[in-house]
Scaffold this motif. Structure first.
Motif, PDB file in Angstrom:
ATOM      1  N   THR A 100     -12.962 -33.772 -12.484  1.00  0.00           N
ATOM      2  CA  THR A 100     -12.392 -34.752 -11.567  1.00  0.00           C
ATOM      3  C   THR A 100     -13.177 -36.045 -11.666  1.00  0.00           C
ATOM      4  O   THR A 100     -14.396 -36.047 -11.512  1.00  0.00           O
ATOM      5  N   THR A 102     -13.579 -39.461  -9.847  1.00  0.00           N
ATOM      6  CA  THR A 102     -13.293 -40.159  -8.597  1.00  0.00           C
ATOM      7  C   THR A 102     -13.634 -41.632  -8.761  1.00  0.00           C
ATOM      8  O   THR A 102     -14.765 -41.966  -9.123  1.00  0.00           O
ATOM      9  N   THR A 112      -7.664 -40.630  -8.044  1.00  0.00           N
ATOM     10  CA  THR A 112      -8.484 -39.694  -8.809  1.00  0.00           C
ATOM     11  C   THR A 112      -7.777 -39.254 -10.087  1.00  0.00           C
ATOM     12  O   THR A 112      -6.577 -39.014 -10.087  1.00  0.00           O
ATOM     13  N   ILE A 114      -7.711 -36.230 -12.974  1.00  0.00           N
ATOM     14  CA  ILE A 114      -8.096 -34.831 -13.137  1.00  0.00           C
ATOM     15  C   ILE A 114      -7.654 -34.356 -14.515  1.00  0.00           C
ATOM     16  O   ILE A 114      -6.552 -34.667 -14.966  1.00  0.00           O
TER      17      ILE A 114
END
Length: 127
Positions: A100, A102, A112, A114
């Motif tokens: 992830t 951020t 975000t 992913i």
């Protein structure tokens, strides 16, 4: 006076487009580090038959990234993103790892990113 008004209108119209373009350009910083870390995760998996959530140097089974924040997160090169790793939802860490990224600072409005070891990238519109 008319010139100033016209220039003000042009700047007011152009600035939001500029900001949007800058966010999209900085997104490559997050995408790049996710791809780099996933490559390292795949190497780690081939040696150990498991992935790792420990990305930082000095960890028991971790990779070799620095940990300037002391929280296990890895900053991207330009520090627009912080990356963490964990087991994918509904899987164990030896089956799937999820990275992830951020966004930080001026990039915070981007959302975000992913990426997991099953090659699923979300949100798909940002890849």
């Amino acid at each position: 006076m008319i010139v100033i008004v016209v220039l003000s209108i042009l700047v007011a119209l152009a600035y939001p487009s500029y900001q949007t373009q800058m966010i999209e350009n900085r997104r490559t910083d997050g995408q790049r580090i996710l791809l780099e870390i996933m490559n390292e995760q795949q190497k780690f998996y081939s040696r150990n038959s498991t992935y790792t959530a420990d990305l930082v140097a000095g960890g028991t089974v971790g990779l070799t990234y620095p940990d300037p924040n002391g929280d296990g997160s890895v900053p991207s090169d330009k520090e627009f993103y912080l990356v963490t790793a964990r087991a994918c939802p509904t899987f164990t860490i030896n089956q799937c790892v999820e990275l992830t990224a951020t966004p930080q600072g001026g990039q915070a409005g981007d959302g975000t990113l992913i990426y997991n070891s099953r090659n699923i990238k979300t949100p798909s519109g940002k890849w």
